[in-house]
Design an enzyme around this catalytic site. Structure first.
Site, PDB file in Angstrom:
ATOM      1  N   ASP A  57      39.928  18.633  11.158  1.00 14.64           N
ATOM      2  CA  ASP A  57      41.219  17.940  11.155  1.00 14.64           C
ATOM      3  C   ASP A  57      41.103  16.421  11.319  1.00 14.64           C
ATOM      4  O   ASP A  57      42.132  15.726  11.337  1.00 14.64           O
ATOM      5  CB  ASP A  57      42.127  18.505  12.248  1.00 14.64           C
ATOM      6  CG  ASP A  57      42.656  19.880  11.881  1.00 14.64           C
ATOM      7  OD1 ASP A  57      42.920  20.100  10.685  1.00 14.64           O
ATOM      8  OD2 ASP A  57      42.788  20.729  12.780  1.00 14.64           O
ATOM      9  N   ASP A  73      43.600  23.903   4.112  1.00  8.95           N
ATOM     10  CA  ASP A  73      44.077  22.647   4.702  1.00  8.95           C
ATOM     11  C   ASP A  73      43.004  21.552   4.636  1.00  8.95           C
ATOM     12  O   ASP A  73      43.299  20.368   4.570  1.00  8.95           O
ATOM     13  CB  ASP A  73      44.471  22.838   6.170  1.00  8.95           C
ATOM     14  CG  ASP A  73      45.049  24.211   6.478  1.00  8.95           C
ATOM     15  OD1 ASP A  73      44.696  25.173   5.776  1.00  8.95           O
ATOM     16  OD2 ASP A  73      45.832  24.328   7.415  1.00  8.95           O
TER      17      ASP A  73
HETATM   18  N1  GLY Z   1      46.648  22.753   9.263  1.00  6.85           N
HETATM   19  C1  GLY Z   1      47.423  23.779   9.845  1.00  6.85           C
HETATM   20  C2  GLY Z   1      48.710  24.081   9.174  1.00  6.85           C
HETATM   21  O1  GLY Z   1      48.959  23.764   8.030  1.00  6.85           O
HETATM   22  O2  GLY Z   1      49.516  24.690   9.848  1.00  6.85           O
END
Ligand code: GLY
Length: 405
Positions: free
Chosen positions: A120, A182
């Protein structure tokens, strides 16, 4: 539950009858974001001085104030609020907003100096420092981004060819090397760093990650799997499953949005036509299956539809991506189609069905965070607001450029 179902039924078709947004309407929506941003800042300092390490995360349906989260390495959403402030500053040119953006952004600088917790880092640092650098050219910001890009690259496994998304799930779930959709968003920081003084290897990692994801994390109809689990010895795919979707074989709305956004960036950065062809297919299956107001249900295959919650955040991510894709495609008809679809999404999001308006200081209602965990259902969520203001900002730039032609 009854209340939730009722609120879903009450979402009207479209506020903006044409489904398009002219420049005056885009400016209205950006002015609305500016006034909601000020409301949030006022809220954040209501008791005492602002704690710049606390970031707005969500407002549940029944509440009217942001729930705040500490900006830690584990809090993947912590970069969105500084990112919103940067977009708001870019629009308003208000020095007060700039000063607040700088202070919230500074709370994430520590990420450049610690080992990677997970993938992230792109969300965290490129939305905050990335936007900060784009709008101020502050060289100190550039250094933080470059260092963090190198940190993100430590998650790359050359045998698999992708970044490891969740190191903690290697043991917890026995997912030896896992990559989630993601993660496509975080490639933008690697591409940027390789062009701005970082190593060429960062570009190669981003390309390899995109290629393997394209190969292993999509079904033949171009709908995506949330998680790919790979064998660390052979590099082969072991299984593709879901984490936040309805089922392993369903199309989780936000996952598909991350894919549309991520592969659009890959095409922008590489100009390799295979990404353009691919992202058009990934976008087209999403667009073909939308409800009338262009805001997806949280998962396209939830059998409870039409009594399932929406995910405004997926609509925001997709709208922003489609605006860019509309300028990149070599097919004028597709370009128009993507532009119109993005405007329809933004018109819908800007209606009283989706804007929070007086009820809350967020921009938007009706996002779904993690349905399988029963968390953040039909809520205001900070990343919906982030991609909403980004999409509006992009549309404003497009319309202004077109006006002078
Ligand atoms: N990256 C986590 C989500 O999209 O909830």
């Amino acid at each position: 539950m009854k209340k939730l179902v009722l609120s879903i039924f009450l979402v009207p078709f479209l506020a903006c009858s044409s489904g398009r947004m002219d420049l005056a309407e885009v400016n209205d929506a950006l002015n609305y974001c500016a006034s909601q941003t000020k409301r949030t800042l006022t809220d954040l300092k209501s008791d005492s001085a602002i704690d710049y390490t606390l970031m707005p995360r969500n407002i549940m349906d029944s509440l009217s104030h942001w729930s705040l989260r500490k900006a830690t390495k584990e809090e993947w959403t912590a970069g969105f609020w500084p990112g919103i402030l940067w977009y708001d500053y870019a629009y308003t040119k208000d020095p007060v907003i700039k000063a607040e953006a700088e202070k919230f952004t500074a709370s994430l600088g520590f990420l450049a100096n610690i080992p990677a917790y997970d993938h992230d880092l792109g969300f965290l640092v490129f939305c905050s420092y990335g936007n900060g650098y784009r709008f101020t050219q502050n060289p100190a910001y550039k250094e933080i981004i470059l260092k963090t890009a190198d940190t993100l690259a430590t998650l790359y496994n050359p045998r698999v060819g992708t970044l490891l998304s969740w190191p903690r799930e290697v043991k917890n779930r026995n997912w030896p090397h896992n990559t989630i959709m993601d993660n496509m968003i975080n490639l933008e920081m690697l591409f940027w760093a390789s062009k701005n003084g970082g190593s060429r290897a960062l570009y190669d990692i981003a390309v390899s990650h995109a290629d393997k994801t394209m190969q292993c994390q999509f079904r033949p109809d171009f709908t995506s799997y949330h998680v790919a689990v790979y064998d660390t010895l052979t590099g082969n795919l072991l299984k593709a499953v879901t984490h936040q979707g309805y089922s392993d074989e369903s199309m989780w709305a936000r996952g598909q949005s991350w894919a549309i956004y991520g592969f659009t960036v890959c095409y922008r950065e590489t100009k390799n036509p295979k990404y353009l062809r691919f992202v058009q297919n990934v976008a087209d299956v999403y667009l073909r299956n939308l409800p009338d107001d262009a805001i997806p249900y949280w998962d396209f295959n939830d059998p409870a539809i039409p009594n399932a919650p929406r995910d405004a955040s997926a609509a925001c991510v997709t709208a922003s991506a489609l605006l860019e894709l509309s300028t990149l495609t070599d097919n004028a008809k597709k370009g128009t189609e993507y532009r119109e679809a993005a405007e329809k999404m933004l018109a819908s999001l800007s209606s009283d069905a989706y804007q929070s308006r007086k009820s809350k200081p967020s921009f938007l209602l009706h996002s779904t965070g993690h349905w399988p965990n029963h968390s953040e259902i039909d809520a205001s969520i900070i990343y919906a607001d982030y991609y909403y203001i980004e999409a509006l900002f992009r549309l404003k730039q497009l319309e202004e450029t077109e006006a002078v032609k």
